[in-house]
Scaffold this active site. Structure first.
Site, PDB file in Angstrom:
ATOM      1  N   ASN A 110      -7.764  -2.683  -3.637  1.00  0.00           N
ATOM      2  CA  ASN A 110      -6.858  -2.615  -4.795  1.00  0.00           C
ATOM      3  C   ASN A 110      -5.505  -3.282  -4.544  1.00  0.00           C
ATOM      4  O   ASN A 110      -4.898  -3.822  -5.456  1.00  0.00           O
ATOM      5  CB  ASN A 110      -6.713  -1.178  -5.311  1.00  0.00           C
ATOM      6  N   GLU A 165      -5.246   7.329   4.595  1.00  0.00           N
ATOM      7  CA  GLU A 165      -4.598   7.278   3.272  1.00  0.00           C
ATOM      8  C   GLU A 165      -5.733   7.308   2.264  1.00  0.00           C
ATOM      9  O   GLU A 165      -6.459   6.318   2.120  1.00  0.00           O
ATOM     10  CB  GLU A 165      -3.780   5.985   3.129  1.00  0.00           C
ATOM     11  N   CYS A 185      -4.079   4.396  -6.020  1.00  0.00           N
ATOM     12  CA  CYS A 185      -4.151   5.790  -5.583  1.00  0.00           C
ATOM     13  C   CYS A 185      -3.000   6.631  -6.126  1.00  0.00           C
ATOM     14  O   CYS A 185      -3.119   7.837  -6.235  1.00  0.00           O
ATOM     15  CB  CYS A 185      -4.157   5.840  -4.066  1.00  0.00           C
ATOM     16  N   GLU A 230       2.343   6.399   6.348  1.00  0.00           N
ATOM     17  CA  GLU A 230       2.591   4.975   6.545  1.00  0.00           C
ATOM     18  C   GLU A 230       3.976   4.663   5.975  1.00  0.00           C
ATOM     19  O   GLU A 230       4.397   5.267   4.995  1.00  0.00           O
ATOM     20  CB  GLU A 230       1.515   4.146   5.841  1.00  0.00           C
TER      21      GLU A 230
HETATM   22  P1  NAP Z   1     -13.819   2.991  -0.142  1.00  0.00           P
HETATM   23  O1  NAP Z   1     -15.114   2.789  -0.806  1.00  0.00           O
HETATM   24  O2  NAP Z   1     -13.594   4.245   0.605  1.00  0.00           O
HETATM   25  O3  NAP Z   1     -13.623   1.729   0.817  1.00  0.00           O
HETATM   26  C1  NAP Z   1     -12.441   1.514   1.559  1.00  0.00           C
HETATM   27  C2  NAP Z   1     -12.765   0.655   2.753  1.00  0.00           C
HETATM   28  O4  NAP Z   1     -13.682   1.355   3.588  1.00  0.00           O
HETATM   29  C3  NAP Z   1     -13.441  -0.673   2.408  1.00  0.00           C
HETATM   30  O5  NAP Z   1     -13.041  -1.643   3.342  1.00  0.00           O
HETATM   31  C4  NAP Z   1     -14.908  -0.328   2.590  1.00  0.00           C
HETATM   32  O6  NAP Z   1     -15.732  -1.441   2.833  1.00  0.00           O
HETATM   33  C5  NAP Z   1     -14.840   0.572   3.802  1.00  0.00           C
HETATM   34  N1  NAP Z   1     -15.975   1.481   3.964  1.00  0.00           N
HETATM   35  C6  NAP Z   1     -16.717   2.070   3.021  1.00  0.00           C
HETATM   36  N2  NAP Z   1     -17.664   2.864   3.593  1.00  0.00           N
HETATM   37  C7  NAP Z   1     -17.493   2.749   4.936  1.00  0.00           C
HETATM   38  C8  NAP Z   1     -18.155   3.296   6.077  1.00  0.00           C
HETATM   39  N3  NAP Z   1     -19.167   4.149   5.955  1.00  0.00           N
HETATM   40  N4  NAP Z   1     -17.725   2.938   7.304  1.00  0.00           N
HETATM   41  C9  NAP Z   1     -16.681   2.091   7.439  1.00  0.00           C
HETATM   42  N5  NAP Z   1     -16.025   1.534   6.414  1.00  0.00           N
HETATM   43  C10 NAP Z   1     -16.417   1.867   5.175  1.00  0.00           C
HETATM   44  O7  NAP Z   1     -12.615   2.867  -1.170  1.00  0.00           O
HETATM   45  P2  NAP Z   1     -12.325   1.723  -2.218  1.00  0.00           P
HETATM   46  O8  NAP Z   1     -13.218   1.890  -3.384  1.00  0.00           O
HETATM   47  O9  NAP Z   1     -12.297   0.402  -1.542  1.00  0.00           O
HETATM   48  O10 NAP Z   1     -10.815   2.057  -2.623  1.00  0.00           O
HETATM   49  C11 NAP Z   1     -10.496   2.989  -3.572  1.00  0.00           C
HETATM   50  C12 NAP Z   1     -10.077   4.307  -2.934  1.00  0.00           C
HETATM   51  O11 NAP Z   1      -9.037   4.078  -2.003  1.00  0.00           O
HETATM   52  C13 NAP Z   1      -9.513   5.271  -3.946  1.00  0.00           C
HETATM   53  O12 NAP Z   1      -9.977   6.564  -3.696  1.00  0.00           O
HETATM   54  C14 NAP Z   1      -8.010   5.175  -3.700  1.00  0.00           C
HETATM   55  O13 NAP Z   1      -7.277   6.308  -4.115  1.00  0.00           O
HETATM   56  C15 NAP Z   1      -7.969   4.977  -2.231  1.00  0.00           C
HETATM   57  N6  NAP Z   1      -6.697   4.380  -1.857  1.00  0.00           N
HETATM   58  C16 NAP Z   1      -5.777   5.173  -1.237  1.00  0.00           C
HETATM   59  C17 NAP Z   1      -4.540   4.650  -0.906  1.00  0.00           C
HETATM   60  C18 NAP Z   1      -3.501   5.491  -0.225  1.00  0.00           C
HETATM   61  O14 NAP Z   1      -2.508   4.941   0.216  1.00  0.00           O
HETATM   62  N7  NAP Z   1      -3.679   6.804  -0.135  1.00  0.00           N
HETATM   63  C19 NAP Z   1      -4.245   3.329  -1.209  1.00  0.00           C
HETATM   64  C20 NAP Z   1      -5.209   2.560  -1.844  1.00  0.00           C
HETATM   65  C21 NAP Z   1      -6.436   3.091  -2.160  1.00  0.00           C
HETATM   66  P3  NAP Z   1     -16.428  -2.205   1.603  1.00  0.00           P
HETATM   67  O15 NAP Z   1     -15.347  -2.892   0.893  1.00  0.00           O
HETATM   68  O16 NAP Z   1     -17.362  -3.133   2.243  1.00  0.00           O
HETATM   69  O17 NAP Z   1     -17.105  -1.157   0.776  1.00  0.00           O
END
Ligand code: NAP
Length: 485
Positions: free
Chosen positions: A152, A251, A286, A464
């Site tokens: 994102n 995060e 997020c 962070e």
């Molecule tokens: P995600 O599906 O959890 O993926 C995040 C990252 O983890 C991606 O690089 C993904 O790779 C990787 N990943 C997924 N499954 C994995 C596994 N089993 N082992 C290792 N890596 C794995 O999240 P997203 O859909 O990309 O992002 C949206 C989420 O992020 C939302 O819940 C949002 O709130 C959260 N977020 C939080 C913050 C914060 O600062 N708290 C900031 C931004 C986003 P792939 O891309 O290949 O799937």
């Protein structure tokens, strides 16, 4: 448009994946292929980890001031390349170009902030309870860091991790989101051109994240995992990290309440709610407003004004001037928006505007969804309980301060929260009462480099940014020195 070809960055070299395997990067605004990047697996990840381990030996001993000089140069080169990096962000993420430029500008600031913080990782000399002993407390870099980031904010989520890690003296293996690897590679180019020694930063791109994550978690050379992404994936990584008591900072997801009290500056609250709902990656952030609570006495004025502003939002392709909202990242996200709306309606909600994907050209070609406003939503419907991550605004009403604090906190998340009020007593009470790592009071701009950012409850672990951001990448060591007797 011809898709651009990329190599990944391991041990200071631009390389292909084994067998020259690649995967495609898709523009979510029109589903065209915009990039072709290496599709790495365990072997390449292991090589990157070993390179990072070798580099750690000298980078961790490099004086913090010298590390800072290189990191500041990375920031300067990102500034020079800002338009080009923003172009890649738009192509792979879909957000409007001006927003992408804003993101890149903010993201490079982490190199500046942590370049300076590196010189302030002080220790302590502690008064000793023994006449013949001296006690020193020092900090030292934790070691090789495995970093995993989401799509994102393809630039900001990366620099918020790798800048403090490298400033602390750690070396990094980063796996960017498979949807947005091109921005990460552009940042690595800046790092290389800034003179960062080989192996200090390694970027492994992959279509399948699991094997990369597993290698990071199982390889004993990796001492710390920095993950930004969903709470569900974070929980799985935490379980795996337990096997080696690997350090983690997470995060994770959010479900931010956005509260408007009847004593608020109405116009500012309205603009803030629109901004925090729709103008950060179209709601895919997020810290976006997930539930909007309006005090009953002003709801009849607020809701129509909010709907009018929602209808006026410019939704479109990222490079078109004046665009404010882009597409969702993929088809699943678009479907998920429809499911949220359908479920809310099935439970009695009304759709005041939006509620479906765009069906007319050119937006029908991408993963667009109409900015949507829902009313008569119940607290226990999915759209209130879960993280929406898209352009849907459920508006709820409340009577009292006490009631809204209770309802706002009734979530497993605790990342961000916002409220608007001009009453000083209320500002103190509500900011103290909300269970979230970030509270915006009459402010919908989010965080800055200078303050720590992170979640309460299931929204994360660690912080962070701020002074705390660099501490996440350091171990504390106590040295007990017995004097010769
Ligand atoms: P995600 O599906 O959890 O993926 C995040 C990252 O983890 C991606 O690089 C993904 O790779 C990787 N990943 C997924 N499954 C994995 C596994 N089993 N082992 C290792 N890596 C794995 O999240 P997203 O859909 O990309 O992002 C949206 C989420 O992020 C939302 O819940 C949002 O709130 C959260 N977020 C939080 C913050 C914060 O600062 N708290 C900031 C931004 C986003 P792939 O891309 O290949 O799937």
């Amino acid at each position: 448009m011809v898709a651009e070809r990329f190599q990944m960055y391991i041990d200071g070299k631009w390389v292909d994946a084994e067998g020259r395997k690649t995967f495609e990067v898709i523009n979510p605004a029109d589903k065209s292929v915009v990039g072709i990047v290496p599709d790495a697996g365990v072997a390449e990840t292991r090589r990157a980890i070993e390179a990072a381990d070798r580099a750690f030996r000298s980078w961790s001993k490099t004086p913090a001031k010298e590390r800072g000089v290189i990191l500041k140069r990375v920031m300067d080169l990102m500034a020079e390349g800002r338009d080009e990096i923003a172009r890649l962000v738009v192509l792979e993420n879909g957000k409007p170009y001006e927003e992408a430029k804003g993101e890149v500008g903010f993201s490079m600031g982490y190199f500046g902030w942590f370049a300076e913080e590196a010189r302030r990782t002080y220790g302590d000399i502690v008064p000793s309870p023994f006449a013949h002993k001296r006690l020193w407390v020092t900090q030292q870099p934790v070691g090789v860091v495995g970093a995993i980031t989401p799509w994102n904010f393809p630039a900001n989520m990366i620099t918020r991790k790798i800048a403090p890690a490298m400033a602390a003296g750690c070396t990094v293996v980063l796996k960017p989101a498979s949807a947005t690897p091109m921005t990460a590679l552009a940042i690595a180019r800046c790092a290389q051109d800034a003179g960062l020694p080989p192996g200090v930063l390694n970027i492994v791109t992959a279509s399948k994240s699991r094997p990369i994550g597993d290698e990071m978690l199982n390889n004993p050379l990796v001492k710390k995992i920095g993950f930004t992404g969903s709470t569900a994936v974070g929980k799985g990584l935490m379980e795996q990290a337990a096997k080696q008591i690997k350090r983690i900072s997470f995060e994770l997801g959010g479900n931010a309440p956005f509260i408007i009290f009847d004593d608020a500056d109405f116009d500012k609250a309205l603009d803030g709610a629109i901004a925090m709902k729709f103008l950060r990656v179209g709601g895919q952030s997020c810290i976006c407003a997930n539930r909007i609570y309006v005090q009953e006495s002003i709801a009849s004025g607020f809701i129509p004004a909010f709907v009018e502003k929602t209808k006026a939002l410019k939704v479109g392709l990222g490079f078109e001037p004046g665009m404010q909202v882009g597409p969702l990242i993929n088809r699943e996200a678009q479907q998920s928006m429809q499911e949220f709306v359908d479920d809310a309606v099935a439970h009695g909600a009304k759709v005041l505007t939006g509620g479906k994907p765009y069906t007319k050209p050119p937006l029908d070609k991408g993963f667009f969804f109409e900015p949507t406003v829902l009313v008569d939503v119940k607290d226990d419907t999915r759209v209130c309980v879960e993280e929406i991550f898209g352009p849907i605004a459920p508006i709820l009403t409340f009577k009292t301060e006490e009631e809204v604090i209770r309802r706002a906190n009734e979530t497993t998340y605790g990342l961000a929260s916002y409220f608007y009020s001009r009453d000083m007593g209320r500002i103190v009470r509500v900011s103290e009462g909300l269970e979230a790592g970030l509270v915006g009071v009459n402010d919908a701009a989010g965080y800055t480099h200078e303050i720590p950012f992170g979640g309460f409850k299931e929204s994360g672990l660690g912080r962070e940014g701020g002074r705390e951001g660099i501490e996440e990448y350091m171990e504390v060591k106590s040295v007990v020195v017995a004097l010769p007797t």
